[in-house]
Design a protein around this motif. Structure first.
Motif, short mmCIF file in Angstrom:
data_model
loop_
_atom_site.label_atom_id
_atom_site.label_comp_id
_atom_site.label_asym_id
_atom_site.label_seq_id
_atom_site.Cartn_x
_atom_site.Cartn_y
_atom_site.Cartn_z
N ASP A 1 0.76 -1.20 0.06
CA ASP A 1 0.02 -0.20 -0.03
C ASP A 1 1.05 1.22 0.01
N LEU A 2 2.10 1.40 -0.06
CA LEU A 2 2.99 2.30 -0.16
C LEU A 2 2.59 3.33 -1.37
N ASP A 3 3.10 4.45 -1.34
CA ASP A 3 2.76 5.57 -2.15
C ASP A 3 4.02 6.24 -2.30
N ARG A 4 4.04 6.98 -3.67
CA ARG A 4 5.15 7.73 -4.04
C ARG A 4 4.61 9.01 -4.69
N PRO A 5 4.98 10.62 -4.28
CA PRO A 5 4.49 11.44 -5.04
C PRO A 5 5.69 11.56 -6.37
N ASP A 6 5.16 12.47 -7.15
CA ASP A 6 6.00 12.87 -8.31
C ASP A 6 5.98 14.29 -8.59
N SER A 7 6.65 15.11 -9.39
CA SER A 7 6.85 16.41 -9.55
C SER A 7 5.83 16.91 -10.77
N ASN A 8 5.18 17.96 -10.65
CA ASN A 8 4.52 18.81 -11.76
C ASN A 8 3.65 17.80 -12.74
N PRO A 9 3.09 16.96 -11.96
CA PRO A 9 2.04 16.23 -13.07
C PRO A 9 0.86 17.22 -13.49
N PRO A 10 0.23 16.96 -14.78
CA PRO A 10 -0.56 17.84 -15.42
C PRO A 10 -1.75 17.50 -14.44
#
Length: 708
Positions: A11-20
């Motif tokens: 269930d872990l998650d990861r953000p990323d930069s500047n998605p539309p």
């Protein structure tokens, strides 16, 4: 129930930069906005930042080192629409996909090569497949998880887990995907030294008999698919043996398919399949490939069984294709959607009151009885039309002559169609697919031969000319499909093989030698760029990039496999040209798969149909005589009425063949009308019988005992 993700996901998650953002994507449109495909265009304003399968999208995945979410479907797919509305139109799903994945949408009808390879991956991962297909890939295009339809919450949870495992357990993902890719890329072994013999056909017929549904026809199943290639094999086997048990299977199946809801009794044409075992309630989409093949099946059956009702069904289907699925350019459209205004099947359903409104009280009541339309209904309170009630029963009920009931049925069809057209119509996908058009050309050509109606010949010729001019590049290579006159995509083996068969069928209908020339060019291209002896032919050309390697497809499905169609094209061209090497190539390929043919049975029906031709006997009939001479026409008509795949008909003027004709078909040399009388020369692999000018003798030389 949606398949569960593998145990390695969490269930872990990861953000990323500047998605539309979903809002921005919805407002400006995603990368599908300029695509010609109807299916892709339907998703152009989803908040998901979809890409088509392009170098740009694949490069983006590699550069960002992101997993690819690949979604494959087609425009008339009901569950594809459901998943769009339930999943891809939602901002929370779109936000997560845009942040963590490169999302690619593919129309399976434009890219059958991608569909085939990733469908195999899904089937290996889950044990089943279907559309919409949902597959997760590494940036180098190796699949590591997949499924079909997922509801909103399940899909979002799955996407979160996929994103995490790709980040935290990459080595395991790479290892699993590499193993799966290797399995998919494996070529089958060449068969052990097994004979290819009539017993292989007999075993398949026994299998069909064991699976046959004696009550409703077809093969026993919870849902019923028409699968025309199987019944065409049985029809040809029956013609060879005269086995009445095979005839009963055929007649039962053809009768019940035509009488049930699978058949559109107002507009003509057949739906995709039925969701019940009695052919009653269809899945309402209409596909060109189904209707083309079913037309050919009913046409040939009308000749074999001397049953005019089968010819009427074929004519209704051909007329539907010409009226509703033919582009002004001559090409034929791909499909009608199952949904009408967001509701499945509503365009095709009727109530008694609607029939009375459309036809008046008396005729409406008669047709309600004939279609078995009741107030209770047979589908969600309304009625799928059937023709299971006889005109005699209705005549007795209303105290009318049976001929009057039949006349009402004939005279009211146009009024019912006009009334129905006031409803919201199913969406028409105007894509023109090469292989499906080839099947339609074959059906139209046979329609002309059996029914004698010039409009079918003209339609077949126009469609063939369209493919040859619009779907063919200057270098002779074919393209897969076109939308609005713009052709694109590399044709697959199916396109080449079925197009070659279509050109040969058009030649059989018209005698035009130019069609043989076209078939010969297509076969040359097929051998040069697809051949993989002795196993047959690969799905894609040798100069087309193929993820996970070029694929060898063997099993026949709702259409003939490309390999089986290729065998028929080789045999057909060999019969016309006299080139023995083409037949030898077929025999080699059949021998290489002898064990699979034995074990697969009806799953390789069109392969077995090619085997029937190899086992023979097969004949060529050269008819020498001027085309406008009634005596020549009688000989051609006699050969046509055989409607036998074992007979190839060639025509020459009374004075003999010119150099072009003789070059394409050397057996024509020396064949001319004898003493001014149109003459038929019936040959078997080059050895000819006594020339005849009598149509009955022509028939007797090919099929002893067959009566005109």
């Amino acid at each position: 129930m949606a398949p569960q993700p593998p145990a390695l996901l969490n269930d872990l998650d990861r953000p990323d930069s500047n998605p539309p953002t979903p809002h921005a994507v919805r407002e400006r449109g995603n990368h599908l906005a300029r695509e010609h495909s109807l299916y892709l265009a339907q998703h152009a304003h989803n908040p998901v930042d979809w890409f088509p399968w392009t170098d740009e999208a694949l490069h983006r995945a590699k550069t960002l080192d992101r997993p690819i979410f690949l979604s494959i479907g087609y425009s008339s797919c009901h569950w594809c629409h459901v998943m769009e509305h339930d999943v891809f139109e939602h901002d929370d799903v779109a936000a997560f996909l845009n942040e963590h994945f490169v999302s690619i949408k593919v129309d399976r009808e434009e890219r059958p090569d991608l569909d085939a390879v990733y469908m195999e991956a899904v089937q290996r991962l889950t044990g089943s497949g279907g559309w919409p297909m949902s597959v997760f890939l590494t940036p180098d295009l190796r699949p590591f998880f997949g499924g079909t339809y997922f509801p909103h919450d399940a899909f979002l949870e799955l996407a979160r887990q996929i994103a995490d495992v790709f980040r935290t357990r990459r080595a395991e993902v790479d290892g699993q995907s590499r193993q799966l890719a290797q399995l998919i890329a494996q070529m089958p072994a060449i068969a052990a030294d097994m004979p290819v013999e009539p017993a292989t056909i007999d075993t398949a017929l026994e299998q069909a008999s064991a699976m046959f549904d004696p009550a409703w026809g077809g093969l026993r199943a919870r849902m019923k698919f028409p699968t025309p290639v199987r019944w065409s094999l049985l029809l040809h086997a029956y013609r060879r043996t005269g086995d009445q048990s095979v005839a009963r299977m055929l007649r039962t199946t053809l009768d019940h398919m035509a009488a049930g809801g699978l058949n559109d009794h107002v507009g003509g044409g057949f739906h995709r399949y039925t969701v019940d075992p009695t052919w009653l309630v269809p899945h309402f989409e209409k596909m060109l490939y189904d209707n083309a093949q079913l037309t050919s099946l009913y046409l040939e059956a009308s000749v074999v069984f001397r049953h005019p009702a089968y010819a009427r069904i074929a004519r209704d289907t051909l007329d539907f294709l010409l009226r509703e699925m033919t582009d002004p350019s001559g090409g034929l459209y791909a499909s009608f959607d199952a949904d009408s205004g967001g509701q499945e099947g509503s365009y095709y359903l009727w109530t008694p009151s609607e029939l009375r409104e459309a036809l008046g009280d008396q005729d409406g009541a008669v047709m309600a009885a004939l279609f078995d339309v009741t107030d209770r209904g047979n589908f969600e309170g309304s009625n799928v039309l059937t023709r299971r009630v006889s005109t005699a029963e209705v005549a007795t009920r209303f105290g009318l002559p049976e001929a009057r009931v039949e006349q009402i049925a004939r005279d009211t069809t146009a009024s019912l169609r006009a009334f129905r057209d006031r409803r919201v119509r199913p969406r028409l996908d105007r894509k023109i697919v090469t292989s499906w058009n080839a099947l339609a050309i074959s059906a139209l050509a046979l329609g002309y031969r059996v029914l004698g109606e010039e409009r079918y010949r003209l339609a077949a010729q126009r469609a063939a000319d369209f493919l040859w001019t619009v779907h063919r590049r200057q270098d002779g290579t074919l393209m897969r499909s076109s939308n609005d006159g713009v052709a694109q995509g590399d044709a697959t083996l199916d396109d080449y093989a079925l197009s070659a068969c279509a050109m040969l069928d058009l030649h059989q209908a018209t005698g035009d030698v130019a069609s043989v020339g076209r078939a010969s060019q297509l076969v040359d291209e097929m051998i040069s760029h697809f051949a993989h002896p002795p196993l047959g032919f690969l799905l894609t050309r040798d100069d087309v990039e193929a993820p996970l390697g070029r694929k060898l497809e063997l099993a026949d499905g709702v259409e003939p496999s490309g390999n089986a169609a290729a065998l028929h094209a080789l045999l057909g061209l060999g019969a016309v040209s006299g080139d023995a090497s083409l037949r030898n190539r077929v025999e080699q390929t059949l021998h290489a798969h002898a064990d699979r043919l034995w074990n697969a049975g009806m799953e390789m029906s069109w392969w077995l149909d090619a085997l029937l031709l190899v086992l023979g006997p097969t004949y060529e009939a050269v008819i020498a005589g001027d085309a406008d001479d009634p005596r020549t026409q009688a000989l051609v008509r006699a050969a046509t009425q055989l409607a036998a795949t074992r007979l190839t008909v060639l025509r020459v003027p009374s004075g003999g063949a010119d150099e072009t004709m003789s070059r394409l078909a050397p057996m024509l040399r020396g064949k001319r009308a004898i003493d001014g009388e149109p003459t038929a020369f019936v040959c078997r692999q080059g050895a000819c019988n006594r020339p005849t000018s009598n149509e009955r003798e022509l028939v007797e030389q090919v099929m002893p005992g067959w009566k005109l």
